[in-house]
Design an enzyme around this catalytic site. Structure first.
Site, PDB file in Angstrom:
ATOM      1  N   GLU A 114      -5.253   2.160   1.807  1.00  0.00           N
ATOM      2  CA  GLU A 114      -5.275   0.991   2.696  1.00  0.00           C
ATOM      3  C   GLU A 114      -5.627   1.426   4.100  1.00  0.00           C
ATOM      4  O   GLU A 114      -6.385   0.762   4.801  1.00  0.00           O
ATOM      5  CB  GLU A 114      -3.909   0.291   2.678  1.00  0.00           C
ATOM      6  CG  GLU A 114      -3.905  -1.069   3.383  1.00  0.00           C
ATOM      7  CD  GLU A 114      -3.476  -1.011   4.835  1.00  0.00           C
ATOM      8  OE1 GLU A 114      -3.408  -2.069   5.475  1.00  0.00           O
ATOM      9  OE2 GLU A 114      -3.216   0.087   5.370  1.00  0.00           O
ATOM     10  N   GLU A 115      -5.047   2.560   4.507  1.00  0.00           N
ATOM     11  CA  GLU A 115      -5.248   3.033   5.881  1.00  0.00           C
ATOM     12  C   GLU A 115      -6.661   3.570   6.103  1.00  0.00           C
ATOM     13  O   GLU A 115      -7.049   3.847   7.234  1.00  0.00           O
ATOM     14  CB  GLU A 115      -4.211   4.120   6.221  1.00  0.00           C
ATOM     15  CG  GLU A 115      -2.754   3.680   6.063  1.00  0.00           C
ATOM     16  CD  GLU A 115      -2.284   2.704   7.140  1.00  0.00           C
ATOM     17  OE1 GLU A 115      -3.123   2.257   7.943  1.00  0.00           O
ATOM     18  OE2 GLU A 115      -1.080   2.401   7.170  1.00  0.00           O
ATOM     19  N   HIS A 139       0.833  -1.205   0.000  1.00  0.00           N
ATOM     20  CA  HIS A 139       0.000   0.000   0.000  1.00  0.00           C
ATOM     21  C   HIS A 139       0.865   1.251   0.000  1.00  0.00           C
ATOM     22  O   HIS A 139       1.897   1.323   0.661  1.00  0.00           O
ATOM     23  CB  HIS A 139      -1.045   0.001   1.103  1.00  0.00           C
ATOM     24  CG  HIS A 139      -0.567   0.222   2.503  1.00  0.00           C
ATOM     25  ND1 HIS A 139      -0.350   1.473   3.027  1.00  0.00           N
ATOM     26  CD2 HIS A 139      -0.299  -0.653   3.502  1.00  0.00           C
ATOM     27  CE1 HIS A 139       0.018   1.360   4.296  1.00  0.00           C
ATOM     28  NE2 HIS A 139       0.074   0.083   4.611  1.00  0.00           N
ATOM     29  N   ASP A 159       3.635  -5.597   3.620  1.00  0.00           N
ATOM     30  CA  ASP A 159       3.168  -4.442   4.392  1.00  0.00           C
ATOM     31  C   ASP A 159       3.858  -4.453   5.751  1.00  0.00           C
ATOM     32  O   ASP A 159       3.595  -5.319   6.573  1.00  0.00           O
ATOM     33  CB  ASP A 159       1.641  -4.522   4.553  1.00  0.00           C
ATOM     34  CG  ASP A 159       1.063  -3.288   5.228  1.00  0.00           C
ATOM     35  OD1 ASP A 159       1.815  -2.320   5.479  1.00  0.00           O
ATOM     36  OD2 ASP A 159      -0.155  -3.293   5.506  1.00  0.00           O
ATOM     37  N   HIS A 218       2.238   4.024  12.957  1.00  0.00           N
ATOM     38  CA  HIS A 218       1.171   5.019  12.800  1.00  0.00           C
ATOM     39  C   HIS A 218       1.457   6.308  13.563  1.00  0.00           C
ATOM     40  O   HIS A 218       0.528   7.015  13.974  1.00  0.00           O
ATOM     41  CB  HIS A 218      -0.200   4.429  13.205  1.00  0.00           C
ATOM     42  CG  HIS A 218      -0.745   3.497  12.162  1.00  0.00           C
ATOM     43  ND1 HIS A 218      -2.009   2.950  12.220  1.00  0.00           N
ATOM     44  CD2 HIS A 218      -0.195   3.014  11.028  1.00  0.00           C
ATOM     45  CE1 HIS A 218      -2.212   2.166  11.170  1.00  0.00           C
ATOM     46  NE2 HIS A 218      -1.120   2.188  10.439  1.00  0.00           N
TER      47      HIS A 218
HETATM   48 ZN    ZN Z   1       0.402  -0.923   6.371  1.00  0.00          ZN
END
Ligand code: ZN
Length: 363
Positions: A190-191, A145, A219, A319
């Site tokens: 994707e997020e 992603h 990922d 994140h």
């Molecule tokens: Zn990821």
């Protein structure tokens, strides 16, 4: 490294002519970036040339894009658009025809709310490129992603997968001596809840879905306190939210064997439907990949096995704003890039036990 210099460096990466010979079973190749040796397999050649250090150029480019755009490459931001341009330009320089299909956003994802203020309406783009060589009904699909979360630049998540896949594509080239076509997909959003990958799979006809022999997902493959996980294809490593399709066992075996052959003990990890493999698993496409761990905590046993800090997250910056160019374990990244390159090369020449088109159609 600045943006302009990164682009210049990428221009120098030319596709190599790789031998498709599969008869010579060579021992584990040395890691120097020398010219391919004739009796290596395509998988070994690709792993020897698409290295972590070469892929690091792309990680730096993604970092530079984020730095010039408020520290993020999230969906709906200029940082995402420039990430698309960087990937598409690099693929085109390597000789690929590149598509950037538009994907609609908005309330369709099934992932948890990631917070932040990223766009939840409008559109985004995937990036898709496929070799002109190889069977188009036995496609080896490699997926990553391309977006980050709004909170950070997303260099481990998932710049690591993007950089690996981009380098592998550039080294393989668009006219590689493959038996099965290789398709590289860089998913958007994707997020935001696997939006790009869900739209991609749903946009394929049933025939086009069956043309995909397998999906390899990359990922988060460079976590600074990471481990060497391979997605569980055979159901031996805990409760999967979806049962993996036939062929997933073969993928787990090929990737695990590659890591073990290089002295790295690998461990299985279950599919938990939080990455772009989800829609492929749901479509009963054989799926697998490597993973370094992200928000999870490294156990005492894992620290003994792989080193690193027990009781700490695999990626303490997962994140977060600190998921930057310093948030990469270079030796781990190198081994993971090697494994992904080897896997793509291996399946591009031989399905290695993944069911062929005729058996997939009979499912
Ligand atoms: Zn990821």
């Amino acid at each position: 490294m600045g943006w302009a210099r990164a682009v210049v460096a990428v221009v120098l990466i030319a596709p190599l002519t790789l031998s498709a010979c599969t008869t010579g079973r060579a021992p584990t190749p040395p890691r120097e970036e020398s010219a391919p040796v004739g009796d290596r397999t395509l998988a070994e050649n690709l792993a020897a040339t698409a290295t972590g250090s070469a892929a690091f150029v792309h990680l730096q480019a993604l970092q530079d894009i984020a730095a010039r755009n408020g520290g993020t490459r999230a969906t709906g931001t200029p940082g995402y658009d420039q990430s698309v341009d960087y990937v598409a330009d690099t693929l085109r320089r390597a000789g690929f025809d590149v598509q950037t299909p538009t994907v609609a956003l908005g309330g369709d994802g099934d992932d948890e709310d990631q917070g932040g203020d990223a766009a939840t309406s409008g559109t985004t783009r995937n990036v898709v490129a496929q070799t002109r060589s190889g069977r188009t009904d036995e496609v080896v699909l490699s997926g990553v992603h391309l977006d980050s979360v709004p909170e950070g630049p997303g260099i481990d998540d998932d710049g690591s997968g993007v950089a690996a896949q981009l380098e592998i594509a550039a080294r393989l080239g668009a006219d590689a001596p493959v038996t099965n076509a290789v398709r590289f997909v860089f998913f958007g959003a994707e997020e935001e809840g696997l939006v790009g990958s869900q739209a991609y799979v749903r946009g394929l006809s049933e025939d086009a879905q069956r043309d995909i022999a397998l999906m390899l997902n990359s990922d988060v493959i460079a976590a600074p306190n990471g481990g060497y996980f391979v997605y569980d294809g055979d159901g031996s490593d805990g409760a999967n939210t979806d049962a993996a399709a036939p062929g997933s066992t073969a993928i787990e075996r090929v990737l695990t064997d590659r890591l073990v052959s290089r002295g790295v003990p690998a461990r299985g990890t279950p599919f938990v439907d939080d990455s772009d493999y989800g829609p492929f698993v749901a479509a009963r496409i054989a799926t697998g990949g490597v993973f370094s761990g992200d928000a999870g905590t490294k156990t005492d046993e894992q620290a003994r096995l792989w080193g690193g800090r027990a009781g700490a997250p695999f990626d303490p910056c997962y994140h977060r704003a600190c998921d930057d160019i310093g948030n990469i374990d270079r030796p781990l990244f190198d081994r993971m890039v090697d494994t992904v390159a080897y896997g793509i090369g291996a399946f591009a020449v031989d399905l290695n036990g993944v069911p062929p088109r005729s058996e997939r159609a009979a499912q």
